[in-house]
Design a protein around this motif. Structure first.
Motif, mmCIF file in Angstrom:
data_model
loop_
_atom_site.group_PDB
_atom_site.id
_atom_site.type_symbol
_atom_site.label_atom_id
_atom_site.label_comp_id
_atom_site.label_asym_id
_atom_site.label_seq_id
_atom_site.Cartn_x
_atom_site.Cartn_y
_atom_site.Cartn_z
ATOM 1 N N TYR A 195 43.549 -12.484 -65.593
ATOM 2 C CA TYR A 195 43.934 -11.301 -64.825
ATOM 3 C C TYR A 195 43.680 -10.078 -65.681
ATOM 4 O O TYR A 195 44.216 -9.949 -66.776
ATOM 5 C CB TYR A 195 45.395 -11.404 -64.383
ATOM 6 N N SER A 241 40.284 -11.856 -62.284
ATOM 7 C CA SER A 241 40.887 -11.274 -61.092
ATOM 8 C C SER A 241 41.581 -9.962 -61.451
ATOM 9 O O SER A 241 42.055 -9.796 -62.574
ATOM 10 C CB SER A 241 41.914 -12.253 -60.496
ATOM 11 N N VAL A 243 44.710 -7.290 -60.713
ATOM 12 C CA VAL A 243 46.076 -7.403 -60.207
ATOM 13 C C VAL A 243 46.319 -6.187 -59.324
ATOM 14 O O VAL A 243 45.748 -5.121 -59.564
ATOM 15 C CB VAL A 243 47.111 -7.432 -61.354
#
Lengths: 428, 871
Positions: A195, A241, A243
């Motif tokens: 993340y 990814s 957040v």
């Protein structure tokens, strides 16, 4: 009488492949030794330009004997550039470092949020909030066809191919071969995902001196384009990814705190929108936790249990003083000379102590500890002592924690923009 | 007072093993309990004419072994015990030995000569037993000396000269020895035994004759006598005399001009008409002259001045010398290709022809080509083979420009000759193809004989011929080796060889498996050619093939572990095969770790490889497999930190390797592997450092360890220090004195001896690398520890810098450690650097250097020093 050595027949090859293998192995070792030593040297020559003044003390702790970084900076100006070799060590050069030097370098590259011990003013206007994924903070560098993630202490977590710019050896990678990128991430074990919580460099473009606002905008628009958010494949071992990042208004705070995320939460992170990416501890990024949004509200000991007494990790200085990792360091006590000699601790050692609650006082908003009880040397993997804010936060957490309601209360929608916020005094 | 030991000595030679063992044990006890009496008794036995020859011979042998041993430490021990022995015993022993020279038993005389030489080797360099030479010479000049005494005396003189060096004798002694020896060669006066002994003694005395060769009269006399004995009727004397001439050719090349015509006649007669061993020596004479002239030419190319004078003997003799050598090529033996290292007239002649080509270059070509052209199509295989051999022999030396057209027009002929009826012709043709690829094929040369057009045909022929007889197949492997080598470092985008690699690898693997030969050479050639193929391949095009090969080799290595081992012979065969396979793995690991993309392949198989290596190590109980160790070092570096998980298992073998003094190569490689592991593991190596460092320190203090291992040990300290940083502190009290001691030792090494100079340079570099590693490792936290040693280090650097024999690598290491000193110790070095200003000139010089690395290091060091000086 000895026979003269028989001459080697021209038909027998004079080449011994075994000897050749030995020689090539020796050549490889010589080259690699020279590389290692040169890495140590180049690092040395660039120490003062690549790190903030705070880290110079870590590098040159023995101030009585060694050059202070500050001095060196002054003198550097006197050196003829054509004589002195390039001193700049950028991330790409640093990513060629190995081992200890690399760890030392990378351990100093992350921006470390302070713990929220009071609520900053204008939270709703000047700050972002997001739920921190549970996992290890990492500094991820993609360059030269590979991607390396390093933990807070600088040690390598993964070395892998990724779709980040120049993060793998795929032929179709767009952009120049020398391209690189640097991300601030948290590796979330359960779904094996990085993340990304901040973007430091992207395709050679440095974002250090950009505001968080810009960095997050860039992060959200660029990361997906690169394909780094795609599912893992041969040339992309881990998924990246973003957040969800919210403006820290009532809705944003609520979303970050209460909405379920695809990842396990470990507290909330608050980022000041106008702050640049600054290595080391900074009050312009803050971490806050409670029992609802984090399994790690109270610090655990080496067994993973919450000890009955609060524990702190402090760094021992030359004179036996015990300090935090802040710059300037905050002193919480000192060790006696006898004890130091017996224990053979050295300046720079990180030591774990227990705190007796009754010995702690808050004077003028400052935490004072009366009695530190030595437990052990800290885990070797650890690179830094606790920060003052962490000690304070943990103390408060055990007594009168800063609650989500308190934070929410500070950002009531009807609050006039420029009215000062009353600091929430802990333990008062 | 001597003990009666005849019976024990005889028993020690008994056919009954039990009796023998008891006797040997008795002798050993005697030696340990009372060495002087033991030695005295042995010498008495040796000199007693009434004792049996067998006991006398063994007494002499044991006496010799009580004075000398192969192992240097043991030899020193024996020397000391002789030196410290009661002088009266020693003089009795020496008296007995000299007495024995007059024995009627030839074995006793011969053994006594050997023992005398051993005693002399201890005493004469210590300026003791100076009367030995006089006493020996007396034996020669006494008119009534019997022939056996003279023969033994000359033999003893020869052995003594062999054992000592020229500076151990006064010129007067040398003169007397040479006079006695040369007179002994005189055929008028002496029996053939005496003359043979004299010629052999001269061979050993030649090194002492520098002053005598400088004197024309004496030189003329020596040469005249040697040339006469070279034509003696006894073949042994002719051979020994030619051996003297070979030695003279290299030792006294500069004095030979006046004798060359005689020497050419003498040697050409021997080559054409004498027995083979003598003809071989005659050819060797010319090979030695070539060696000298090649060396002079190389020296004069390297430096403009100071090379020895060149007499151009080969060039002058060329028109007659080349035909002489070509004739020998026709004197092949029927089975010469079946044996390793066969040495006969044809081989010696071809080898000499090759040396002549290297000496004279292009001018040999027109002298050889007519022979090639007229013989290569003849019916007799000897003619075809000799023609091919002649052509192959001259491919090194002449210019590529001169040779390329010949090779171009002859290549198709050679390729067809791989189907000749004669295996000899095919063997030599394949070898010649290999020579063509070695010297006339390079991807980056304009004259390369290999083209995209002829390559397919060449590959097809090679792959067919590799299935031919084992000796032919071995030569084909050699040809492929050089074929691959020529494509190394060419156009990096693609290699012309790539499309054929798959077939070549397959062919080599099945060649390695061939069961139709017991000769291990074919198998090792096949694997070693595979190595070269991997090394020279274009990794971008071949990574998947190399990965496949990796699996195949691992599979083969694991099969060696299942071999049935019954005898030590089985064990040796298993070990040899493992060596070859580990060699291939090493090459593959090193190749794949060159790029990030392919290094992941190694990581993928690292566990399996490591298990295999550990199993290979476990196949032996006392020694460590050298090739497995080399491969392991490459693996450690390639895998990096994850190598840590193997350390616990591997450590015992590493320790075993570091303790292996006997096979110093293994020890040296193990030291290198420690460096690899340091770089792979960094401070994760810490738990093993106490063991490693203490073993390395032990090695350094051990007089038995081969000196070549010592410089790498110092460098290795640097590797460890760099890896573990501040944790190296506890080794400082041990390591620094070692470094300082070695630094002092450097200044004691003789600058006149090339080997010592080379060793000195290696040692200096090792010491600097150690300091560099320690300084850089301590820089961030422990630099203060090095402050007390800075002055001494700086003085050592200064001393090395002032040494004109230092090589560039030493200079670079010196410059680097200077920078490390300034970098790590900062202002502490300010005063020192102001006091020792040698660095100003040194760095100025290095910054002008053509060597980029040296220049870069110097620039960096200058920056570091300036930083200190302005602080």
């Amino acid at each position: 009488m000895p026979q003269p050595e028989v001459r080697r027949s021209i038909k027998r090859s004079a080449v011994s492949d075994q000897q050749r293998r030995r020689e090539l192995a020796l050549l490889r070792q010589t080259q690699q030794r020279s590389d290692s030593q040169n890495r140590a040297r180049r690092l040395a020559s660039s120490v003062f330009t690549l790190s903030s003044s705070s880290s110079s003390d870590l590098i040159l702790p023995d101030k009585g004997i060694l050059t202070r970084a500050a001095d060196s900076e002054e003198h550097e100006a006197h050196l003829d550039e054509s004589v002195a070799p390039a001193r700049e060590l950028n991330v790409v050069q640093a990513s060629k470092l190995k081992g200890r030097e690399a760890r030392q370098w990378f351990a100093r590259q992350l921006m470390l949020p302070e713990w929220m011990i009071d609520i900053p003013p204008k939270l709703d206007r000047d700050w972002y909030v997001f739920a921190r994924p549970a996992g290890n903070r990492c500094f991820v560098v993609s360059s030269n066809g590979t991607t390396i993630s390093r933990l807070r202490n600088g040690s390598v977590l993964h070395h892998f191919p990724s779709s980040l710019p120049n993060g793998s050896r795929t032929r179709d990678s767009s952009g120049p071969a020398s391209s690189y990128c640097v991300l601030d991430c948290i590796f979330h074990e359960p779904d094996q995902t990085y993340y990304v919580i901040d973007m430091v460099c992207w395709r050679d473009y440095s974002l250090y001196d950009c505001t968080a606002e810009f960095r997050f905008f860039w992060l959200n628009s660029k990361l997906a384009e690169s394909g780094a958010c795609n599912s893992p494949s041969t040339y992309h071992r881990y998924r990246f990814s973003v957040v969800p990042i919210y403006d820290c208004n009532q809705a944003g705070l609520h979303a970050a705190y209460s909405t379920s995320m695809p990842y396990t939460k470990d507290g909330l992170l608050f980022f000041n929108k106008h702050a640049h990416y600054q290595t080391g501890n900074t009050p312009l990024a803050l971490v806050w936790k409670d029992n609802f949004c984090s399994q790690y509200f109270l610090d655990t000991d080496s067994q993973g249990l919450v000890p009955t007494q609060q524990q702190v990790v402090l760094e021992m200085q030359e004179d036996g003083k015990l300090t935090t990792s802040d710059d300037p360091p905050v002193e919480f006590g000192s060790l006696e000379v006898d004890f130091i000699q017996k224990s053979e601790f050295r300046a720079g050692n990180l030591l774990r102590f227990a705190i007796k609650d009754e010995s702690v006082r808050v004077v003028d908003g400052k935490l004072e500890i009366g009695d530190l009880q030595f437990i052990s040397k800290s885990n070797r993997a650890r690179a830094f002592a606790d920060s003052y804010s962490k000690v304070f936060f943990q103390y408060a957490a055990r007594h009168s924690p800063l609650k989500i309601e308190d934070i929410a209360a500070s950002i009531l929608p009807n609050l006039p923009d420029d009215s000062p916020i009353v600091d929430v005094e802990m333990g008062s | 007072m001597a003990m009666e030991i005849t019976q024990i000595l005889l028993a020690a030679q008994s056919a009954d093993g039990q009796i023998r063992t008891v006797a040997e044990e008795n002798l050993k006890q005697f030696q340990q309990q009372n060495l002087p009496l033991f030695i005295h008794s042995l010498s008495t036995e040796l000199s007693s004419e009434h004792k049996p020859p067998e006991s006398r011979r063994l007494a002499g042998l044991i006496l010799k072994n009580s004075l000398d041993a192969k192992d240097a430490a043991r030899r020193e021990e024996l020397t000391q015990s002789w030196v410290s022995m009661d002088p009266s015993i020693k003089s009795q022993v020496k008296e007995s030995l000299l007495l024995t020279l007059a024995s009627l038993v030839s074995e006793a005389r011969h053994t006594s000569c050997q023992v005398i030489a051993k005693v002399a080797s201890i005493e004469i360099p210590r300026r003791e037993w100076q009367e030995l030479i006089v006493k020996l010479l007396n034996n020669m000049t006494q008119p009534d000396s019997p022939a056996p005494l003279k023969q033994a005396t000359l033999e003893a003189l020869g052995y003594v000269c062999e054992e000592i060096s020229p500076q151990d004798l006064e010129q007067e002694q040398v003169n007397a020895v040479l006079t006695a020896v040369v007179q002994g060669m005189n055929q008028m006066e002496h029996s053939s035994e005496v003359r043979l002994a004299a010629v052999k003694a001269l061979y050993n005395a030649l090194d002492f004759a520098q002053a005598n060769f400088e004197n024309e009269t004496e030189r003329n006399f020596i040469m005249k006598v040697v040339c006469e004995t070279a034509m003696a009727k006894e073949p042994e004397i002719r051979q020994a005399s030619l051996e003297c001439l070979v030695s003279i050719a290299s030792t006294y090349y500069g004095y030979l001009e006046p004798y060359m015509q005689t020497l050419f006649n003498l040697t050409s007669n021997a080559v054409r008409g004498d027995q083979e061993p003598i003809a071989l020596q005659a050819i060797e004479f010319w090979s030695s002259i070539c060696d000298e002239e090649i060396q002079i030419q190389e020296e004069s190319e390297e430096e403009d001045t100071g090379s020895s004078p060149h007499s151009n003997f080969i060039n002058q003799a060329l028109p007659v010398l080349v035909p002489l050598m070509l004739e020998t090529l026709l004197k092949q033996e029927e089975d010469q290709d079946q044996e390793d290292g066969v040495w006969n007239l044809s081989m010696a002649g071809g080898t000499c022809l090759g040396l002549i080509a290297r000496t004279v270059g292009d001018t040999i070509v027109p002298l050889v080509m007519p022979f090639v052209e007229s013989n290569i199509t003849k019916d007799d295989w000897r003619c075809r083979e000799a023609a091919t051999f002649a052509f192959g022999s001259i491919l090194e030396g002449p210019s590529v420009k001169k040779l390329a057209p010949l090779v171009h027009s002859g290549l198709e002929f050679l390729l067809n000759a791989m189907k000749d009826h004669s295996s000899h012709v095919k063997d030599t043709t394949a070898w010649t193809l290999g020579r063509i690829f070695e010297f006339l094929h390079s991807a980056s040369s304009e004259y390369s004989v290999l083209t995209a057009a002829n390559l397919p045909r060449i590959i097809a022929v090679l792959l067919e011929s590799i299935r031919d007889a084992p000796n032919v197949a071995e030569k084909v492997c050699g040809a492929i080796y050089f074929l691959a080598q020529g494509y190394e470092g060419g156009d990096s985008s693609s290699s012309l060889l790539t499309p054929y690699l798959g077939d070549i690898v397959t062919a080599l693997l099945s060649t390695a498996d061939r069961a139709d030969t017991s000769n291990p050479r074919l198998r090792s050639s096949a694997y070693e050619t595979l190595n070269e193929l991997v090394r020279c391949s274009n990794l971008r095009e071949t990574s998947s093939m190399v990965a496949q090969l990796l699996l195949e080799i691992m599979n083969r290595l694991s099969k060696t572990l299942e071999l049935q081992i019954v005898s030590s012979d089985d064990r040796e065969k298993q070990s040899d095969l493992q060596a070859l396979l580990c060699g291939v793995l090493q090459v593959i690991i090193q190749k794949l770790s060159n790029s990030d993309e392919t290094s992941s392949i190694i990581n993928q198989y690292a566990d399996q490889m490591m298990i295999l290596f550990l199993q290979v190590f476990a196949c032996r109980s006392s020694t460590v497999h050298e090739e497995a160790m080399l491969a392991l070092g490459a693996l450690a570096y390639a895998t990096g930190p994850q190598f840590a998980k193997y350390m616990q298992e591997f450590y015992k073998y590493l320790e075993m390797g570091l303790q292996n003094f006997e096979e110093y190569q293994v020890c040296s490689i193990s030291v290198g592997v420690v460096g690899d592991i340091c770089r792979a593991l960094d401070d994760k190596i810490l738990p093993y450092c106490d063991g490693i460092v203490s073993q390395l320190l032990k090695n350094l203090s051990d007089p038995v360890l081969h000196r070549s291992v010592k410089p790498p040990i110092f460098s290795c300290f640097g590797d460890i220090a760099l890896a573990i940083g501040e944790h190296f502190e506890k080794y400082i009290p041990y390591v620094i004195p070692m470094l300082q001691g070695a630094a002092d030792h450097c200044s004691e090494l003789s600058p006149d001896d090339d080997d010592m100079q080379e060793y000195g340079n290696q040692l200096r570099r090792g010491i600097f690398e150690a300091y560099s590693g320690i300084l850089q490792g301590f820089k961030s936290s422990k630099a203060a520890l090095m402050v007390p040693h800075a002055n001494r280090l700086l003085k050592f650097i200064e001393a090395v810098v002032s040494d004109k024999f230092r090589d560039e690598e030493v200079t670079k290491a010196a410059v680097a450690v200077l920078g490390d000193l300034a970098d790590a110790l900062g202002p502490n070095t300010k005063v020192l650097l102001k006091d020792h200003t040698f660095h100003v000139e040194l760095l100025g010089e290095c910054i002008q250097s053509d060597n980029d690395q040296l220049k870069e290091t110097a620039v960096w060091t200058q920056g570091m020093i300036q930083r200190v000086l302005v602080s």
